[in-house]
Design a protein around this motif. Structure first.
Motif, PDB file in Angstrom:
ATOM      1  N   GLU A   1      37.245  72.246  -2.948  1.00  0.00           N
ATOM      2  CA  GLU A   1      38.431  71.493  -3.727  1.00  0.00           C
ATOM      3  C   GLU A   1      39.154  71.207  -2.363  1.00  0.00           C
ATOM      4  O   GLU A   1      39.668  69.714  -2.679  1.00  0.00           O
ATOM      5  CB  GLU A   1      39.536  73.223  -2.739  1.00  0.00           C
ATOM      6  N   VAL A   2      38.582  70.567  -1.245  1.00  0.00           N
ATOM      7  CA  VAL A   2      39.001  70.028   0.057  1.00  0.00           C
ATOM      8  C   VAL A   2      38.338  68.873   0.404  1.00  0.00           C
ATOM      9  O   VAL A   2      38.375  67.782   0.114  1.00  0.00           O
ATOM     10  CB  VAL A   2      39.153  70.620   1.355  1.00  0.00           C
ATOM     11  N   GLY A   3      37.386  69.109   0.210  1.00  0.00           N
ATOM     12  CA  GLY A   3      35.766  67.746  -0.736  1.00  0.00           C
ATOM     13  C   GLY A   3      35.838  66.923  -1.266  1.00  0.00           C
ATOM     14  O   GLY A   3      35.920  65.736  -1.520  1.00  0.00           O
ATOM     15  N   GLN A   4      36.369  67.130  -2.636  1.00  0.00           N
ATOM     16  CA  GLN A   4      37.392  66.431  -3.548  1.00  0.00           C
ATOM     17  C   GLN A   4      38.252  65.305  -3.704  1.00  0.00           C
ATOM     18  O   GLN A   4      38.428  64.302  -3.166  1.00  0.00           O
ATOM     19  CB  GLN A   4      37.099  67.196  -5.087  1.00  0.00           C
ATOM     20  N   THR A   5      39.083  66.297  -2.819  1.00  0.00           N
ATOM     21  CA  THR A   5      40.202  65.280  -2.086  1.00  0.00           C
ATOM     22  C   THR A   5      40.459  64.940  -1.112  1.00  0.00           C
ATOM     23  O   THR A   5      41.271  63.864  -1.064  1.00  0.00           O
ATOM     24  CB  THR A   5      41.274  66.675  -1.771  1.00  0.00           C
ATOM     25  N   VAL A   6      39.066  64.759  -0.215  1.00  0.00           N
ATOM     26  CA  VAL A   6      38.673  64.062   0.774  1.00  0.00           C
ATOM     27  C   VAL A   6      38.222  62.916   0.011  1.00  0.00           C
ATOM     28  O   VAL A   6      38.626  61.178   0.643  1.00  0.00           O
ATOM     29  CB  VAL A   6      38.076  64.227   1.481  1.00  0.00           C
ATOM     30  N   ILE A   7      37.490  62.383  -1.067  1.00  0.00           N
ATOM     31  CA  ILE A   7      36.902  61.556  -2.171  1.00  0.00           C
ATOM     32  C   ILE A   7      38.063  60.945  -2.409  1.00  0.00           C
ATOM     33  O   ILE A   7      38.270  59.561  -2.577  1.00  0.00           O
ATOM     34  CB  ILE A   7      35.661  62.330  -2.647  1.00  0.00           C
ATOM     35  N   ILE A   8      38.361  61.853  -3.175  1.00  0.00           N
ATOM     36  CA  ILE A   8      39.592  60.998  -3.800  1.00  0.00           C
ATOM     37  C   ILE A   8      40.859  59.776  -3.441  1.00  0.00           C
ATOM     38  O   ILE A   8      41.501  59.203  -3.060  1.00  0.00           O
ATOM     39  CB  ILE A   8      40.439  61.263  -5.176  1.00  0.00           C
ATOM     40  N   ALA A   9      41.125  60.783  -1.759  1.00  0.00           N
ATOM     41  CA  ALA A   9      42.559  60.036  -1.045  1.00  0.00           C
ATOM     42  C   ALA A   9      41.508  58.927  -0.930  1.00  0.00           C
ATOM     43  O   ALA A   9      42.199  58.060  -0.553  1.00  0.00           O
ATOM     44  CB  ALA A   9      42.491  60.939  -0.016  1.00  0.00           C
ATOM     45  N   SER A  10      39.978  59.221  -0.310  1.00  0.00           N
ATOM     46  CA  SER A  10      39.459  57.733   0.732  1.00  0.00           C
ATOM     47  C   SER A  10      39.475  56.431  -0.932  1.00  0.00           C
ATOM     48  O   SER A  10      40.042  55.648  -0.177  1.00  0.00           O
ATOM     49  CB  SER A  10      38.881  58.054   0.873  1.00  0.00           C
ATOM     50  N   ALA A  11      39.236  56.872  -2.065  1.00  0.00           N
ATOM     51  CA  ALA A  11      39.262  55.981  -3.003  1.00  0.00           C
ATOM     52  C   ALA A  11      40.641  55.162  -3.384  1.00  0.00           C
ATOM     53  O   ALA A  11      40.685  53.992  -3.847  1.00  0.00           O
ATOM     54  CB  ALA A  11      39.011  56.383  -3.981  1.00  0.00           C
ATOM     55  N   ILE A  12      41.789  56.280  -2.852  1.00  0.00           N
ATOM     56  CA  ILE A  12      42.754  55.614  -3.502  1.00  0.00           C
ATOM     57  C   ILE A  12      43.510  55.324  -2.195  1.00  0.00           C
ATOM     58  O   ILE A  12      43.615  53.665  -1.897  1.00  0.00           O
ATOM     59  CB  ILE A  12      43.963  56.804  -3.355  1.00  0.00           C
ATOM     60  N   LEU A  13      43.114  54.841  -0.620  1.00  0.00           N
ATOM     61  CA  LEU A  13      43.365  54.010   0.106  1.00  0.00           C
ATOM     62  C   LEU A  13      42.713  52.544  -0.368  1.00  0.00           C
ATOM     63  O   LEU A  13      42.927  51.527   0.267  1.00  0.00           O
ATOM     64  CB  LEU A  13      42.480  54.782   1.156  1.00  0.00           C
ATOM     65  N   ILE A  14      41.159  52.423  -0.462  1.00  0.00           N
ATOM     66  CA  ILE A  14      40.786  51.427  -0.141  1.00  0.00           C
ATOM     67  C   ILE A  14      41.217  50.563  -1.566  1.00  0.00           C
ATOM     68  O   ILE A  14      41.026  49.535  -1.256  1.00  0.00           O
ATOM     69  CB  ILE A  14      39.066  51.888  -1.310  1.00  0.00           C
ATOM     70  N   HIS A  15      41.555  51.060  -2.067  1.00  0.00           N
ATOM     71  CA  HIS A  15      42.152  50.646  -3.552  1.00  0.00           C
ATOM     72  C   HIS A  15      43.770  49.738  -2.959  1.00  0.00           C
ATOM     73  O   HIS A  15      43.456  49.284  -3.809  1.00  0.00           O
ATOM     74  CB  HIS A  15      42.513  51.543  -4.872  1.00  0.00           C
ATOM     75  N   ASN A  16      44.184  51.169  -2.648  1.00  0.00           N
ATOM     76  CA  ASN A  16      45.165  50.055  -1.695  1.00  0.00           C
ATOM     77  C   ASN A  16      45.353  49.030  -0.840  1.00  0.00           C
ATOM     78  O   ASN A  16      45.941  47.813  -1.506  1.00  0.00           O
ATOM     79  CB  ASN A  16      46.347  51.236  -1.358  1.00  0.00           C
ATOM     80  N   ILE A  17      44.667  48.534  -0.421  1.00  0.00           N
ATOM     81  CA  ILE A  17      44.008  47.888   0.350  1.00  0.00           C
ATOM     82  C   ILE A  17      43.864  47.133  -0.209  1.00  0.00           C
ATOM     83  O   ILE A  17      44.512  45.873   0.172  1.00  0.00           O
ATOM     84  CB  ILE A  17      43.355  48.569   1.842  1.00  0.00           C
ATOM     85  N   MET A  18      42.591  47.157  -1.585  1.00  0.00           N
ATOM     86  CA  MET A  18      42.835  45.268  -1.819  1.00  0.00           C
ATOM     87  C   MET A  18      43.476  45.023  -3.236  1.00  0.00           C
ATOM     88  O   MET A  18      43.265  44.268  -3.186  1.00  0.00           O
ATOM     89  CB  MET A  18      41.287  46.364  -2.852  1.00  0.00           C
ATOM     90  N   GLN A  19      44.315  45.737  -2.575  1.00  0.00           N
ATOM     91  CA  GLN A  19      45.380  45.880  -3.835  1.00  0.00           C
ATOM     92  C   GLN A  19      46.708  44.902  -3.358  1.00  0.00           C
ATOM     93  O   GLN A  19      47.321  43.766  -3.427  1.00  0.00           O
ATOM     94  CB  GLN A  19      45.828  46.421  -4.915  1.00  0.00           C
ATOM     95  N   ILE A  20      47.062  45.529  -1.816  1.00  0.00           N
ATOM     96  CA  ILE A  20      47.665  44.697  -1.228  1.00  0.00           C
ATOM     97  C   ILE A  20      46.848  42.727  -0.834  1.00  0.00           C
ATOM     98  O   ILE A  20      47.742  42.254  -0.266  1.00  0.00           O
ATOM     99  CB  ILE A  20      48.000  45.714   0.163  1.00  0.00           C
TER     100      ILE A  20
ATOM    101  N   ALA B   1      32.010  61.096  -6.001  1.00  0.00           N
ATOM    102  CA  ALA B   1      32.236  59.744  -5.485  1.00  0.00           C
ATOM    103  C   ALA B   1      31.862  58.589  -6.493  1.00  0.00           C
ATOM    104  O   ALA B   1      32.035  57.771  -6.471  1.00  0.00           O
ATOM    105  CB  ALA B   1      30.965  60.015  -4.056  1.00  0.00           C
ATOM    106  N   ILE B   2      30.390  59.358  -7.324  1.00  0.00           N
ATOM    107  CA  ILE B   2      30.091  58.572  -8.614  1.00  0.00           C
ATOM    108  C   ILE B   2      31.408  57.972  -9.445  1.00  0.00           C
ATOM    109  O   ILE B   2      31.811  56.681  -9.564  1.00  0.00           O
ATOM    110  CB  ILE B   2      29.515  59.025  -9.758  1.00  0.00           C
ATOM    111  N   ALA B   3      32.574  58.586  -9.578  1.00  0.00           N
ATOM    112  CA  ALA B   3      33.276  58.602 -10.337  1.00  0.00           C
ATOM    113  C   ALA B   3      34.563  57.641  -9.813  1.00  0.00           C
ATOM    114  O   ALA B   3      34.356  56.788 -10.769  1.00  0.00           O
ATOM    115  CB  ALA B   3      34.393  59.903 -11.183  1.00  0.00           C
ATOM    116  N   CYS B   4      34.563  58.053  -9.073  1.00  0.00           N
ATOM    117  CA  CYS B   4      35.637  56.730  -8.134  1.00  0.00           C
ATOM    118  C   CYS B   4      35.070  55.355  -7.657  1.00  0.00           C
ATOM    119  O   CYS B   4      35.417  54.825  -8.031  1.00  0.00           O
ATOM    120  CB  CYS B   4      35.571  57.273  -6.359  1.00  0.00           C
ATOM    121  N   CYS B   5      33.931  55.089  -7.811  1.00  0.00           N
ATOM    122  CA  CYS B   5      32.702  53.898  -7.994  1.00  0.00           C
ATOM    123  C   CYS B   5      32.892  53.872  -9.291  1.00  0.00           C
ATOM    124  O   CYS B   5      33.539  52.671  -9.301  1.00  0.00           O
ATOM    125  CB  CYS B   5      31.185  54.313  -7.185  1.00  0.00           C
TER     126      CYS B   5
END
Length: 423
Positions: A248-267, A405-409
């Motif tokens: 549960e926590v692991g999938q949240t960490v991976i998705i949250a990391s992907a969201i942060l990188i996506h936000n920075i890329m869009q900014i 992680a593969i899904a996020c990539c």
């Protein structure tokens, strides 16, 4: 996931009304001795380095981000780092209190082994939720002014998350039926839906414009309905994709990391100030989520010494849903959630009552070999075991997190190739 067992009070310890005998009170364990194993700092350090290097590279070198915006991001990151250490210290303290109130469980995937008889404190997601909310409130002092256009929606987002933490903890204590659980996020999302003042339009994909006849479509109230359904899905999808130490926590960490990188890329790639603020808004919510989740992960990773409970899964799902809704990237968020979507589709026959649904849809554990065997229950956990064969709980969790992680990539690759053609 754990089978909760509540300890009953010992009736023999009660004193009769006319009994004047003074009995000594039982000695409580010393408060300086935590009842759970120490955090797995090595795992957290590796994960932090793996994510922080590309993240801060994008912030400081790859993109030219305005000084004030970068300053706000770094202040939020500093508060999140402080929240990480506070959470690490508070989880052992909270575990003592939940154990005293008989909020503990036994690890079903270790049944028949010495570890399967250990009382593991539950509902420790409440610590993460409280620390997150405190960080979110404190951050307003550094970033928002009284006349800020984003302040109302920011507080509404915190209210929805707080509401979800409360309902999740109520579920942990009262053990609400799963059919009722499906509705809880609908109530928690109400503050956000009522305060939302953003656009209710969607951009029609370019290949569909000749058929629709419009480039932008205003959905009106249907857009808010979509927002509510997205919150319901994200919250429950994290909750049902569970059953292994750290999943549960692991999938949240991976998705949250992907969201942060996506936000920075869009900014970094946009020149629209409002668009940048929407993604910065999302980032301000997800950085504390990632930091506090990493702290919980240090106790929840295999072998788990703390169970997160529905409090955490509801909290994490609602936070990511709010970040995606107010950051206006709900389509991207759903691609990040591809494993959860697949798990939901596999679970649908049982959730709908078409196929019998047991209380715990977990694989079978062999205490002799320590391996898990997949059952016919419709979950991604069992599907992986049926497809790849028997394996240990730790190996299975790693497989599932790698798939996440593969899904996020894949989402980032898809956005790269569709940029300029799809929208």
């Amino acid at each position: 996931m754990a089978a909760r067992k509540r300890a009953s009070k010992d009736s023999s310890a009660q004193t009769k009304p006319n009994d004047t005998t003074t009995r000594p009170k039982p000695q409580e364990p010393p408060l300086t001795e935590p009842p759970i194993a120490p955090p797995k700092s090595g795992v957290i350090l590796k994960l932090t380095l793996f994510f922080s290097v590309p993240y801060f590279y994008l912030i400081f070198y790859h993109y030219k981000i305005e000084h004030e915006l970068r300053k706000s991001i770094l202040i939020n990151a500093a508060l999140s780092l402080a929240g990480f250490f506070v959470t690490v210290k508070m989880i052992p303290v909270a575990s003592r209190y939940v154990l005293r109130r008989n909020l503990f469980g036994y690890d079903i995937n270790k049944k028949g082994t010495p570890q399967g008889t250990v009382k593991v404190p539950e509902s420790l997601g409440i610590v993460v939720g409280i620390v997150f909310l405190v960080l979110g409130i404190l951050f307003q002092y550094f970033n928002f002014t009284a006349d800020s256009n984003w302040l109302v929606e920011y507080n509404a987002a915190l209210a929805s998350i707080c509401f979800m933490v409360l309902l999740g903890f109520v579920d942990d204590v009262l053990d609400i039926p799963w059919r009722v659980k499906l509705l809880l996020p609908s109530f928690a999302a109400l503050p956000l839906l009522m305060a939302y003042a953003g656009h209710t339009t969607i951009i029609i994909p370019k290949p569909l414009i000749p058929y629709v006849g419009l480039e932008v479509l205003d959905l009106g109230w249907m857009y808010k309905l979509y927002m509510g359904l997205l919150a319901v899905f994200c919250t429950n999808s994290i909750n049902i994709h569970a059953g292994l130490n750290g999943l549960e926590v692991g999938q949240t960490v991976i998705i949250a990391s992907a969201i942060l990188i996506h936000n920075i890329m869009q900014i970094g790639a946009s020149a629209d100030s409002e668009y940048k603020m929407a993604h910065a808004f999302s980032l301000y919510l997800v950085q504390p989520l990632l930091a506090t989740s990493l702290a919980l992960f240090s106790y929840n990773w295999y072998p788990s010494s703390a169970f997160v409970g529905d409090t955490y899964t509801y909290f994490a799902g609602m936070t990511m849903a709010v970040a995606g809704i107010l950051g206006h990237f709900s389509e991207t968020l759903l691609i990040f959630f591809v494993p959860q979507v697949l798990n939901f589709l596999l679970s649908l026959p049982q959730l709908a009552g078409i196929v019998p649904c047991p209380r715990h849809r977990l694989p079978k554990f062999d205490p002799g070999t320590g391996l898990l065997t997949g059952t016919n229950d419709g979950t991604l956990v069992n599907l992986f075991l049926r497809r790849f064969g028997r394996m240990t709980e730790k190996s299975l969790c790693i497989y599932l997190l790698v798939f996440q992680a593969i899904a996020c990539c894949f989402c980032f690759v898809l956005r790269f190739f569709l940029a300029g053609w799809y929208k």
